[in-house]
Design an enzyme around this catalytic site. Structure first.
Site, PDB file in Angstrom:
ATOM      1  N   ASP A  39     -23.402 -18.514  63.883  1.00  0.00           N
ATOM      2  CA  ASP A  39     -22.633 -19.760  63.922  1.00  0.00           C
ATOM      3  C   ASP A  39     -21.192 -19.438  63.575  1.00  0.00           C
ATOM      4  OD1 ASP A  39     -22.780 -22.855  64.087  1.00  0.00           O
ATOM      5  OD2 ASP A  39     -21.592 -22.462  62.293  1.00  0.00           O
ATOM      6  N   GLU A  90     -17.150 -21.202  62.867  1.00  0.00           N
ATOM      7  CA  GLU A  90     -16.259 -22.338  62.672  1.00  0.00           C
ATOM      8  C   GLU A  90     -14.886 -21.911  63.175  1.00  0.00           C
ATOM      9  OE1 GLU A  90     -17.190 -25.319  61.797  1.00  0.00           O
ATOM     10  OE2 GLU A  90     -19.267 -24.688  61.429  1.00  0.00           O
ATOM     11  N   HIS A 150     -21.335 -27.906  58.968  1.00  0.00           N
ATOM     12  CA  HIS A 150     -20.056 -27.351  59.407  1.00  0.00           C
ATOM     13  C   HIS A 150     -19.543 -26.270  58.460  1.00  0.00           C
ATOM     14  CE1 HIS A 150     -20.319 -30.415  62.379  1.00  0.00           C
ATOM     15  NE2 HIS A 150     -20.203 -31.376  61.494  1.00  0.00           N
ATOM     16  N   ASP A 193     -25.096 -23.742  58.521  1.00  0.00           N
ATOM     17  CA  ASP A 193     -25.553 -24.037  59.879  1.00  0.00           C
ATOM     18  C   ASP A 193     -26.331 -22.863  60.467  1.00  0.00           C
ATOM     19  OD1 ASP A 193     -24.368 -26.483  59.627  1.00  0.00           O
ATOM     20  OD2 ASP A 193     -22.813 -26.162  61.137  1.00  0.00           O
TER      21      ASP A 193
END
Length: 215
Positions: free
Chosen positions: A23, A25, A181, A186
């Site tokens: 994951d 960001e 987030h 996540d």
């Protein structure tokens, strides 16, 4: 021992692919121009009975590359302040070099041939990781250049949900919206979700595949 008993290894389950949950960001939606700010990776393993589970974890806050765009809307959404020194951010090279090293070892130890990214809405995460690897001039990228396992699609099939939080709840898992987030949280939830879908298919008798019978 039956032939089916030979299909309990990780290298047998996904055609030699080694699944790694990722994951990211970011500071926008464009992998070429917008900054990668955080990345987490979790490898997976199988026990002797063929049940899939999370294994090793790496997590990094990442320094924006030189000239990267920082979209205010994206930063407001994920709550990341790229200039905060307490993030302990590292370069894209440092983050991906460490992740790729862990993944290559996992590929070797499991007898697999190549890594495959597992992610929720995987096209997004895959594009950012690949763009960062290219910028960092990392030549030994263990991940398949375009094939992924997308848990949004798998969750839609298995659970009737495509949003990560709703899919987790439908699978009987906890999901803390306050922690969402964060790449680490996540990734952890996505890893458990993917394992649950794969293991549920096994519990339902979908794997190993039935042996062909001669008529």
């Amino acid at each position: 021992m039956s032939d089916n008993a030979q299909l309990s290894g990780l290298c047998d389950r996904f055609r030699g692919f080694y699944p790694v949950v990722i994951d990211v960001e970011t500071a926008g939606f464009n992998a070429k121009t917008d900054a990668l700010l955080e990345i987490a990776a979790i490898t997976l393993k199988m026990d002797e009975q063929g049940w899939l589970m999370p294994d090793m974890t790496l997590h990094f806050h990442v320094e924006p590359f030189a000239g990267a765009n920082l979209q205010p809307e994206a930063l407001a959404f994920n709550g990341i302040d790229p200039s905060n020194p307490l993030r302990g951010a590292v370069s894209e090279y440092e983050a991906l070099h460490a992740i790729f090293k862990m993944v290559r070892k996992g590929i070797k130890d499991s007898g697999c041939s190549r890594a495959i990214m597992v992610a929720h809405n995987a096209t997004f995460d895959h594009s950012f990781m690949m763009a960062a690897a290219e910028r960092a001039s990392l030549k030994r990228n263990p991940f398949h250049p375009f094939v992924t396992f997308d848990t949004a699609a798998l969750s839609g099939l298995a659970l009737g949900q495509t949003v990560l939080s709703k899919a987790c709840l439908a699978a009987g898992m906890e999901f803390d919206g306050e922690k969402a987030h964060s790449a680490l949280y996540d990734t952890e939830r996505t890893a458990v979700l993917f394992c649950e879908i794969v293991n549920r298919w096994k519990r339902l008798g979908g794997w190993p595949l039935p042996l062909p019978t001669d008529k």
